[in-house]
Design a protein around this motif. Structure first.
Motif, short mmCIF file in Angstrom:
data_model
loop_
_atom_site.label_atom_id
_atom_site.label_comp_id
_atom_site.label_asym_id
_atom_site.label_seq_id
_atom_site.Cartn_x
_atom_site.Cartn_y
_atom_site.Cartn_z
N VAL A 134 0.76 -1.23 -0.08
CA VAL A 134 -0.03 0.12 0.13
C VAL A 134 1.21 1.11 0.00
CG1 VAL A 134 -1.95 1.33 1.11
CG2 VAL A 134 -1.59 -1.34 1.32
N ASN A 135 1.18 1.72 -1.27
CA ASN A 135 2.19 2.68 -1.41
C ASN A 135 1.93 4.18 -0.54
OD1 ASN A 135 4.52 3.74 -2.38
ND2 ASN A 135 4.62 2.20 -4.19
N THR A 136 2.84 5.12 -1.04
CA THR A 136 2.50 6.41 -0.31
C THR A 136 1.25 6.95 -0.60
OG1 THR A 136 5.01 6.58 -0.95
CG2 THR A 136 3.84 8.58 -0.11
N GLY A 153 -0.80 1.73 -5.96
CA GLY A 153 0.18 2.76 -6.27
C GLY A 153 -0.01 3.84 -5.45
N PRO A 154 1.02 4.86 -5.31
CA PRO A 154 0.94 6.07 -4.64
C PRO A 154 -0.48 6.83 -4.87
CG PRO A 154 3.09 5.96 -5.56
CD PRO A 154 2.31 4.81 -6.00
N GLY A 155 -1.00 7.14 -3.59
CA GLY A 155 -2.19 8.16 -3.84
C GLY A 155 -3.40 7.48 -4.57
N ALA A 168 -2.61 -8.26 -8.79
CA ALA A 168 -3.13 -7.07 -9.64
C ALA A 168 -2.48 -5.76 -9.32
CB ALA A 168 -4.83 -6.55 -9.26
N PHE A 169 -2.45 -4.58 -10.12
CA PHE A 169 -1.70 -3.40 -9.83
C PHE A 169 -2.55 -2.19 -10.09
CE2 PHE A 169 1.08 0.00 -12.05
CZ PHE A 169 1.66 0.25 -10.74
N ILE A 170 -2.66 -1.27 -9.04
CA ILE A 170 -3.46 -0.19 -9.30
C ILE A 170 -2.55 0.92 -9.55
CG2 ILE A 170 -5.29 1.20 -8.22
CD1 ILE A 170 -5.90 -1.61 -8.09
N GLY A 171 -2.40 1.61 -10.33
CA GLY A 171 -1.53 2.81 -10.80
C GLY A 171 -1.66 4.17 -9.77
N ILE A 172 -0.50 4.89 -9.85
CA ILE A 172 -0.79 6.15 -9.14
C ILE A 172 -2.18 7.00 -9.32
CG2 ILE A 172 0.37 8.42 -8.72
CD1 ILE A 172 2.77 7.29 -10.02
N GLY A 173 -2.54 7.17 -8.18
CA GLY A 173 -3.80 8.14 -8.25
C GLY A 173 -4.92 7.59 -8.82
N ALA A 186 -4.78 -7.73 -13.28
CA ALA A 186 -5.29 -6.48 -13.96
C ALA A 186 -4.31 -5.39 -13.73
CB ALA A 186 -6.77 -6.47 -13.49
N ILE A 187 -4.17 -4.58 -14.57
CA ILE A 187 -3.55 -3.21 -14.24
C ILE A 187 -4.35 -2.10 -14.54
CG2 ILE A 187 -1.63 -1.80 -15.00
CD1 ILE A 187 -0.33 -4.60 -16.20
N ILE A 188 -4.61 -1.28 -13.68
CA ILE A 188 -5.28 -0.19 -13.42
C ILE A 188 -4.36 1.06 -13.81
CG2 ILE A 188 -6.99 1.22 -12.28
CD1 ILE A 188 -7.98 -1.55 -12.89
N GLY A 189 -4.43 1.65 -15.08
CA GLY A 189 -3.54 3.04 -15.11
C GLY A 189 -3.65 3.87 -14.07
N ALA A 190 -2.55 4.93 -14.11
CA ALA A 190 -2.27 5.91 -13.34
C ALA A 190 -3.51 6.87 -13.66
CB ALA A 190 -1.06 6.58 -13.48
N GLY A 191 -4.24 7.34 -12.73
CA GLY A 191 -5.49 8.34 -12.72
C GLY A 191 -6.60 7.68 -13.22
N VAL A 204 -6.71 -1.14 -17.82
CA VAL A 204 -7.72 -0.22 -18.19
C VAL A 204 -7.23 1.21 -17.77
CG1 VAL A 204 -9.76 -1.35 -17.87
CG2 VAL A 204 -8.72 -0.37 -15.92
N ILE A 205 -7.53 2.04 -18.54
CA ILE A 205 -6.87 3.64 -18.26
C ILE A 205 -8.35 4.51 -18.29
CG2 ILE A 205 -4.53 3.14 -19.18
CD1 ILE A 205 -5.74 4.54 -21.74
N GLY A 206 -8.14 5.81 -17.81
CA GLY A 206 -9.21 6.63 -18.30
C GLY A 206 -10.42 6.85 -17.18
N ARG A 214 -6.48 0.28 -29.18
CA ARG A 214 -5.28 -0.10 -29.93
C ARG A 214 -5.22 0.49 -31.47
NH1 ARG A 214 -2.38 -1.63 -26.49
NH2 ARG A 214 -3.33 -3.23 -25.09
N LYS A 215 -4.04 1.32 -31.68
CA LYS A 215 -4.14 2.27 -32.98
C LYS A 215 -3.52 1.20 -34.11
CE LYS A 215 -3.83 6.43 -30.54
NZ LYS A 215 -3.11 7.22 -29.78
#
Ligand SMILES: CC(=O)SCCNC(=O)CCNC(=O)[C@H](O)C(C)(C)COP(=O)(O)OP(=O)(O)OC[C@H]1O[C@@H](n2cnc3c(N)ncnc32)[C@H](O)[C@@H]1OP(=O)(O)O
Length: 215
Positions: A134-136, A153-155, A168-173, A186-191, A204-206, A214-215
């Motif tokens: 449980v990061n900063t 992740g932090p915040g 699983a990984f939960i990104g910053i903020g 699963a990976i949850i993108g920052a923000g 996932v992001i956004g 995918r482009k």
């Protein structure tokens, strides 16, 4: 009380964060290990490379080393758990590290080798598996269930009764709304703002969180 010798496995910035969070009166970092030939994150602590070196180093110590911390951050929960198992197999304990400014509710339960870092909060009745970070300034609210090897992740903010499955990984903020389930790996993108369940091994992001286009 005399500080006990402790080794840190993982020689990146996360090792510095862990050392800062350790109670100096309880633990004294005597060595850092890593699989890669890298420079020690500390000027005053040597870094050794590899599992074979670790075994011989352990046998060579005149003072018994009883504890270790795994300092592997990012989204590599499996490596964190495998390394924890390796250290346990050598008879080492993996203490739970709670920064002096971290909060853990009296009704929360925390597995071996978890790290609750500066200003992080683990609230009432939350349950953490083993080797969870449980990061900063992250928060895990009431009745959350967090699986082994998860990194918050932090915040990042988890509402009440969120379930996060292993590795699983939960990104910053990121923000996860109450009662949402995050699948294993699963990976949850920052923000990201997560409003619905996320399947296993999905990124996932956004806002609202969705898989990257995918482009
Ligand atoms: C103390 C510490 O530092 S602990 C470490 C904590 N680390 C984190 O929180 C990092 C979290 N990781 C992320 O958010 C990552 O960006 C991921 C996992 C979501 C995606 O990573 P990658 O697959 O490598 O994506 P990549 O960087 O190639 O970006 C792909 C596209 O998605 C966009 N993107 C990447 N991350 C995000 C995000 N979090 N939110 C919105 N868009 C994003 C990029 O801008 C890029 O867009 P473009 O194609 O229009 O240029």
């Amino acid at each position: 009380m005399t500080a006990q010798p402790l080794v840190i496995w993982g020689g990146t910035g996360h090792a510095r964060v862990i050392r800062e969070a350790l109670r100096r009166e309880s633990w004294h970092v005597v060595a850092v290990f890593d699989q890669r030939e890298i420079v020690s994150p500390f000027e005053d602590v040597p870094l050794f490379v590899g599992t074979d070196t670790f075994s011989s180093w352990m046998h060579s110590q005149s003072v018994e080393v009883v504890a270790a911390c795994v300092a592997i951050g990012g989204n590599d929960g499996k490596s964190r758990l495998d390394t924890a198992d390796f250290l346990l197999s050598h008879g080492l304990n993996l203490p739970t590290v709670i920064h002096r400014t971290g909060f853990v509710a009296t009704t929360a339960t925390i597995g071996d080798g978890c790290h609750v870092l500066a200003q992080a909060a683990v609230c009432a009745n939350a349950r953490l598996g083993r080797s969870v970070i449980v990061n900063t300034a992250a928060s895990v609210d009431h009745d959350c269930v967090i699986g082994d090897g998860v990194h918050i992740g932090p915040g990042a903010r988890l509402g009440g009764e969120v379930l996060v499955e292993e590795n699983a990984f939960i990104g910053i903020g990121a923000v996860v709304l109450p009662r949402v389930r995050i699948g294993s790996g699963a990976i949850i993108g920052a923000g990201a703002i997560v409003t619905r369940d996320v399947p296993a091994c999905t990124t996932v992001i956004g806002n609202p969180a969705h898989p990257p286009i995918r482009k």
